[in-house]
Motif scaffolding. Structure first.
Motif, mmCIF file in Angstrom:
data_model
loop_
_atom_site.group_PDB
_atom_site.id
_atom_site.type_symbol
_atom_site.label_atom_id
_atom_site.label_comp_id
_atom_site.label_asym_id
_atom_site.label_seq_id
_atom_site.Cartn_x
_atom_site.Cartn_y
_atom_site.Cartn_z
ATOM 1 N N ALA A 122 -6.086 3.684 7.361
ATOM 2 C CA ALA A 122 -4.847 4.466 7.370
ATOM 3 C C ALA A 122 -4.690 5.206 8.701
ATOM 4 O O ALA A 122 -3.594 5.239 9.283
ATOM 5 C CB ALA A 122 -4.851 5.466 6.207
ATOM 6 N N CYS A 160 4.656 14.890 3.550
ATOM 7 C CA CYS A 160 4.361 13.492 3.844
ATOM 8 C C CYS A 160 2.874 13.258 3.610
ATOM 9 O O CYS A 160 2.046 14.114 3.927
ATOM 10 C CB CYS A 160 4.697 13.279 5.328
ATOM 11 N N ASP A 161 2.542 12.117 3.061
ATOM 12 C CA ASP A 161 1.136 11.723 3.012
ATOM 13 C C ASP A 161 0.888 10.830 4.219
ATOM 14 O O ASP A 161 1.460 9.731 4.318
ATOM 15 C CB ASP A 161 0.837 10.981 1.700
ATOM 16 N N GLY A 212 4.837 4.036 5.857
ATOM 17 C CA GLY A 212 6.276 3.926 5.604
ATOM 18 C C GLY A 212 6.905 5.306 5.458
ATOM 19 O O GLY A 212 7.994 5.574 5.978
ATOM 20 N N GLU A 213 6.197 6.183 4.761
ATOM 21 C CA GLU A 213 6.707 7.535 4.545
ATOM 22 C C GLU A 213 6.718 8.310 5.869
ATOM 23 O O GLU A 213 7.671 9.025 6.182
ATOM 24 C CB GLU A 213 5.814 8.245 3.513
ATOM 25 N N ARG A 231 -1.294 8.968 4.968
ATOM 26 C CA ARG A 231 -1.891 7.650 4.677
ATOM 27 C C ARG A 231 -0.825 6.608 4.364
ATOM 28 O O ARG A 231 -1.141 5.430 4.231
ATOM 29 C CB ARG A 231 -2.863 7.780 3.488
ATOM 30 N N CYS A 232 0.429 7.060 4.204
ATOM 31 C CA CYS A 232 1.522 6.127 3.879
ATOM 32 C C CYS A 232 2.408 5.964 5.109
ATOM 33 O O CYS A 232 3.312 6.786 5.353
ATOM 34 C CB CYS A 232 2.372 6.669 2.737
ATOM 35 N N MET A 274 0.816 -1.217 0.000
ATOM 36 C CA MET A 274 0.000 0.000 0.000
ATOM 37 C C MET A 274 0.851 1.270 0.000
ATOM 38 O O MET A 274 0.460 2.299 -0.512
ATOM 39 C CB MET A 274 -0.909 0.029 1.240
ATOM 40 N N ASP A 275 2.037 1.180 0.654
ATOM 41 C CA ASP A 275 2.807 2.392 0.826
ATOM 42 C C ASP A 275 3.235 3.022 -0.491
ATOM 43 O O ASP A 275 3.632 2.343 -1.423
ATOM 44 C CB ASP A 275 4.052 2.095 1.656
ATOM 45 N N ASN A 276 3.133 4.352 -0.542
ATOM 46 C CA ASN A 276 3.640 5.147 -1.658
ATOM 47 C C ASN A 276 2.939 4.905 -2.984
ATOM 48 O O ASN A 276 3.435 5.262 -4.025
ATOM 49 C CB ASN A 276 5.154 4.928 -1.844
ATOM 50 N N ILE A 277 1.777 4.273 -2.977
ATOM 51 C CA ILE A 277 1.093 4.121 -4.258
ATOM 52 C C ILE A 277 -0.241 4.886 -4.265
ATOM 53 O O ILE A 277 -1.043 4.734 -5.155
ATOM 54 C CB ILE A 277 0.840 2.630 -4.603
ATOM 55 N N ILE A 278 -0.444 5.708 -3.262
ATOM 56 C CA ILE A 278 -1.673 6.489 -3.249
ATOM 57 C C ILE A 278 -1.495 7.691 -4.170
ATOM 58 O O ILE A 278 -0.548 8.444 -4.032
ATOM 59 C CB ILE A 278 -2.005 6.947 -1.821
#
Ligand SMILES: C[S@@+](CC[C@H](N)C(=O)[O-])C[C@H]1O[C@@H](n2cnc3c(N)ncnc32)[C@H](O)[C@@H]1O
Length: 318
Positions: free
Chosen positions: A193, A155-156, A161-162, A158-159, A1-5
């Motif tokens: 999230a 930063c998002d 990892g970020e 919702r991610c 899921m991370d970084n693909i939003i």
């Protein structure tokens, strides 16, 4: 899921809520509701807002300050503050004028917001001088602003990892007493999230306090109108399902790893503010729409969730 939003038009509408909040704060400051020497840098021109809006913002800012103060009083060593969805909040500068207790202050928001905030900071000496080291330096790394004790990072939320990477890059330590602020931001995150983020925070910081300010009672008629109005502006409240009665918000925090949690609607918070503060702001403007203020205050809530014994007694009347 991370970084693909991916970036959506809805995100744009959510980012615009920061402009609204900043303009409302500037209007109330100009009218004398509270003092903020820095807000004018972030909102240049504002129309006068309705008295009930000004009073609502006063209660929000005053209540946040009250709990920030309680947190600082309980810290036995330098603490850190993490401001989620910081927008153009001026808290860092206001605190800098009054306390040395904060060792690290980290602000996170979408890049569209942090780059604009960073630009405003760099252009205004009064903001920059409170951030930079002795030779007036700040460091820009991957578009983020870093200095000793202040970090503004894109930063998002919702991610996860970020979020983790950015917090680590900002020098956040699990050992320091930690205050996390989430003012009108969690409601924009999908529950999965938001829960991942909150669980991460509660499990990373054994001594922490989280302050959440956002809508509540959205299931009643007035709440439905609030949701519809935001939705008409393209702004969906993905976390709306958790904005029901305030007690449910506290329950949610307990289920996500916090050891103590309390919530109050803003009407309750307003009545708990010192009598002289309320009398002072009530004298600033005539309020015709008392019922509307009551409705508004009943549809926003403040939640305090904590981990660690030193913060367990943080309370409205502590
Ligand atoms: C209503 S504003 C509140 C700003 C500030 N906390 C305040 O109270 O003045 C909401 C902020 O949350 C930010 N936000 C919402 N969703 C976000 C996300 N997924 N990642 C990062 N920031 C987000 C928006 O960009 C906006 O700046």
């Amino acid at each position: 899921m991370d970084n693909i939003i991916s970036w959506t038009a809805e995100d744009e509408a959510i980012i615009a809520t920061n402009t609204d909040a900043t303009e409302c704060k500037r209007c109330a400051v100009e009218l004398g509701y509270w003092k903020d020497d820095y807000i004018t840098y972030f909102a240049k021109h504002v129309d006068r807002k309705a008295p009930e809006i000004n009073r609502g913002y006063y209660a929000r800012v005053r209540a946040m300050e009250m709990f920030i103060h309680q947190f600082l009083e309980r810290c036995d060593t330098k603490c850190q503050i993490i401001n989620l969805g910081c927008g153009f909040d001026t808290l860092y500068w206001r605190l800098k004028d009054s306390t040395q207790a904060v060792g690290n202050f980290v602000e996170l928001d979408f890049q569209a917001v942090t780059s604009k905030k960073s630009h405003i900071i760099k252009r205004n000496k009064q903001l920059l001088e409170k951030i930079s080291n002795e030779d007036g330096e700040v460091m820009i790394r991957e578009g983020d602003l870093h200095s000793d004790g202040y970090h503004l990072v894109s930063c998002d939320l919702r991610c996860l990892g970020e979020v983790r990477r950015k917090l680590a890059g900002a020098g956040v330590s699990p050992d320091a007493p930690t205050l996390v602020l989430a003012e009108c931001v969690l409601v924009y995150l999908r529950p999965d999230a938001a829960h991942a983020l909150l669980r991460h925070l509660s499990s990373t910081f054994p001594r922490c306090a989280l302050l959440v300010y956002e809508q509540c009672n959205l299931g009643d008629k007035f709440g439905e109108v609030m949701v519809r109005n935001l939705s008409a502006r393209g702004c969906a409240l993905a976390g709306e399902g958790y904005c029901r009665e305030p007690a449910a918000q506290a329950q949610r925090m307990l289920s996500l790893g916090f050891q103590a949690a309390r919530s109050w609607d803003m009407h309750t918070v307003w009545r708990a503010l010192p009598e002289e503060d309320r009398a002072r702001v009530e004298a600033l403007e005539m309020l015709d729409e008392r019922e509307l203020l009551l409705q508004l205050n009943s549809h926003y809530a403040l939640t305090v969730a904590t981990r660690g014994d030193i913060f367990a007694d943080m309370d409205l009347n502590a």
